[in-house]
Design an enzyme around this catalytic site. Structure first.
Site, short mmCIF file in Angstrom:
data_model
loop_
_atom_site.label_atom_id
_atom_site.label_comp_id
_atom_site.label_asym_id
_atom_site.label_seq_id
_atom_site.Cartn_x
_atom_site.Cartn_y
_atom_site.Cartn_z
N ASP A 186 -38.41 97.25 -18.42
CA ASP A 186 -38.66 97.32 -19.86
C ASP A 186 -38.18 98.65 -20.41
O ASP A 186 -38.27 99.69 -19.75
CB ASP A 186 -40.15 97.11 -20.16
N ARG A 197 -36.51 86.72 -21.59
CA ARG A 197 -36.24 88.13 -21.89
C ARG A 197 -35.09 88.67 -21.05
O ARG A 197 -35.25 89.60 -20.27
CB ARG A 197 -37.49 88.99 -21.64
#
Ligand SMILES: *[C@@H]1O[C@H](CO)[C@@H](O)[C@H](O)[C@H]1NC(C)=O
Ligand SMILES: *[C@@H]1O[C@H](CO)[C@@H](O)[C@H](O)[C@H]1NC(C)=O
Ligand SMILES: *[C@@H]1O[C@H](CO)[C@@H](O)[C@H](O)[C@H]1NC(C)=O
Ligand SMILES: *[C@@H]1O[C@H](CO)[C@@H](O)[C@H](O)[C@H]1NC(C)=O
Ligand SMILES: *[C@@H]1O[C@H](CO)[C@@H](O)[C@H](O)[C@H]1NC(C)=O
Length: 491
Positions: A234, A286
């Site tokens: 992330d 994602r």
């Protein structure tokens, strides 16, 4: 452009051994010229990062063996029960009604939950490791692996992580939330790697996955497999100038979030990331999901199977027909994202009766700036720009309808017009896209070059997995559903 076989392997060899990145992270030099450390334990890794009291000085840290973030200074791997005496995950599970819909409000159960809440910060302190500035962390052999560790590139700069296997840590004190989504959901903490408010970062030639402790498909609890992982890579909180190249991402659900909140307007003009030459195998969503950032995604290979155990890639339209379930998708366009995709190969295989949703390749969460050059979906060149536009329009429509019901005002992006005018990477850095989908499809056999010599075993696994049926995954399908909803801000 045409490539002969020879040229292709030459190109790949060059890519895998590159000493500096292409793209937004191009100025990254890591610990070049610095002190060298050879580490074989968690303590040695932390000591090396401290660099004899000069943590920001340049240093190259060679990882020579598997290093476990749950290890204490004596080399003992700490369990949840050791971190918090009296806690038991099984006892926590037993504190819900059989279908998981309700918490048994007994003194004993409330005590277990108290211990669980005590355990979370203790585990966080144990497994989170801050990567100091001017650092290269590099694996030296097939055993070079970081596991049960949350690698925090936080308030740092100039960091290279390469040639390593990184296994996503398990949250030992994960929470079951019966009210999250229609069937309840697991909430787990700890990203394998997080780039947080840091600049010039290069993640290269790594194998990132859930590893040996993937989603446990033997144990169904409350109609779902227990999911103890959060993100894999992330990039958040104004992080900037990041390149992600030549990596293989495999078996993970929430793979790569760039920007974690619609409301974090300080991310504007940051979160610039280049993602090239990577392979994504059975990662459910994602890949990446972007808010605010200028993100360039080129020459990546994507492969998702409908019924991969633990990691099924099913899409809302074709399976759930349910607004409360979140979609499976490759690229997610969040608010104020600006994404250029070039010559990627998107592949979705499995049961032909369950075709992908129209927005499986690019799904809009309110993002409206996207362009694709030359990518293919299952070997076909489709109008991905049109798909992104349709997805955006649908999102505007559903958002406005929801807001009308809830009496909320509409966010500014609902007034925006979709555009294919993305940023122009060549204004910021030199790069060359390989305009051959054959080259991109071949990455599955090559990236990372040192870890996957055994191509045939991969093909064999795929064949075996495709035997699974709809029923096998019926209840687990929403494993991903915690957060993709744009009302859930911090995901
Ligand atoms: C890299 O560094 C150069 C020289 O300092 C600078 O002009 C450029 O903006 C930087 N590029 C990126 C992508 O960070
Ligand atoms: C990283 O190293 C460079 C060059 O030695 C130095 O200028 C810079 O201050 C260092 N970064 C930090 C955060 O200390
Ligand atoms: C990367 O790892 C492989 C083995 O896994 C090793 O042979 C190679 O030397 C490493 N590369 C570098 C640059 O250290
Ligand atoms: C980033 O870190 C710097 C200190 O290094 C701090 O001043 C700044 O507020 C941080 N920004 C964000 C968005 O967290
Ligand atoms: C690819 O996209 C960029 C940015 O939108 C554009 O400038 C360029 O002309 C495109 N190239 C091709 C070959 O389509």
């Amino acid at each position: 452009m045409k490539f002969s076989k020879l040229n292709l392997s030459l190109l790949l060899a060059v890519a895998a051994n590159a000493t500096s990145p292409i793209g937004w992270g191009k100025n990254t030099t890591g610990g070049e010229g610095g002190v060298e450390y050879h580490v074989n334990s968690y303590k040695e890794l932390k000591d090396a990062l401290n660099n004899n009291g000069n943590p920001s000085g340049p240093k190259i840290i060679y990882i020579e063996s598997p290093i476990n973030g749950a290890e204490d200074d004596n080399g003992h791997i700490l369990s949840a029960e050791e971190l918090v005496p009296g806690f038991s995950f099984q006892k926590y599970l037993d504190c819900f009604t059989e279908d998981g819909s309700e918490w048994l409000n007994t003194d004993e159960c409330n005590k277990i939950n108290e211990l669980r809440l005590q355990g979370a910060p203790i585990q966080a302190a144990q497994i989170m490791v801050r990567i100091t500035p001017n650092t290269t962390i590099i694996g030296t052999g097939d055993d070079s692996r970081l596991e049960e560790m949350s690698i925090q590139i936080k308030e740092s700069e100039n960091v290279i992580i390469k040639n390593l296997s990184v296994e996503a840590p398990n949250d030992l004190f994960a929470e079951w939330d019966p009210t999250d989504g229609i069937h309840g959901s697991w909430n787990a903490e700890y990203d394998a790697i997080v780039v947080h408010n840091s600049t010039n970062v290069w993640i290269d030639n790594c194998y990132l996955s859930d590893g040996a402790k993937g989603v446990d498909t033997t144990q169904f609890v409350f109609g779902k497999y227990i999911e103890l992982h959060d993100g894999l890579l992330d990039i958040v909180n104004s992080a900037d100038y990041v390149t992600v190249s030549n990596n293989r991402f495999e078996n993970h659900q929430k793979t790569s979030l760039i920007g974690n909140s619609d409301g974090r307007t300080t991310d504007r003009d940051h979160l610039k990331v280049t993602i090239y030459n990577n392979v994504f195998v059975n990662c459910n969503e994602r890949l990446p999901r972007v808010r605010y950032g200028k993100v360039h995604v080129f020459n990546n290979y994507y492969y998702a199977e409908t019924f991969k155990p633990g990691y099924p890639s099913l899409t809302v339209d074709n399976y759930y027909h349910d607004d409360n379930a979140n979609p499976q998708y490759f690229i997610g366009l969040g608010v104020y994202s600006d994404v250029l995709s070039e010559y990627n190969s998107f592949n979705y295989v499995g049961n032909e009766e369950i075709p992908a949703a129209d927005d499986i390749v690019v799904y809009s969460y309110g993002g409206y700036t996207f362009h694709d050059n030359g990518s293919e979906y299952n070997g076909k060149n489709l109008d991905f720009d049109k798909m992104a536009e349709e997805s955006f329009k649908l999102k505007v429509k559903t958002k406005m309808a929801q807001n009308a019901i809830n009496g909320k005002s509409n966010p500014a992006w609902t007034d925006a017009t979709f555009t294919t005018e993305t940023f122009e990477p060549s204004e910021y850095y030199d790069y060359e896209v390989v305009k051959s989908i054959d080259y991109v499809n071949d990455l599955i056999n090559k990236v990372p070059t040192w870890m996957f010599n055994d191509v045939e075993s991969f093909i064999k696994d795929v064949d075996e997995d495709s035997e699974l049926s709809v029923e096998d995954v019926d209840a687990e399908i929403e494993n991903n559903e915690d957060s993709a909803d744009d009302s859930a801000e911090e995901n």
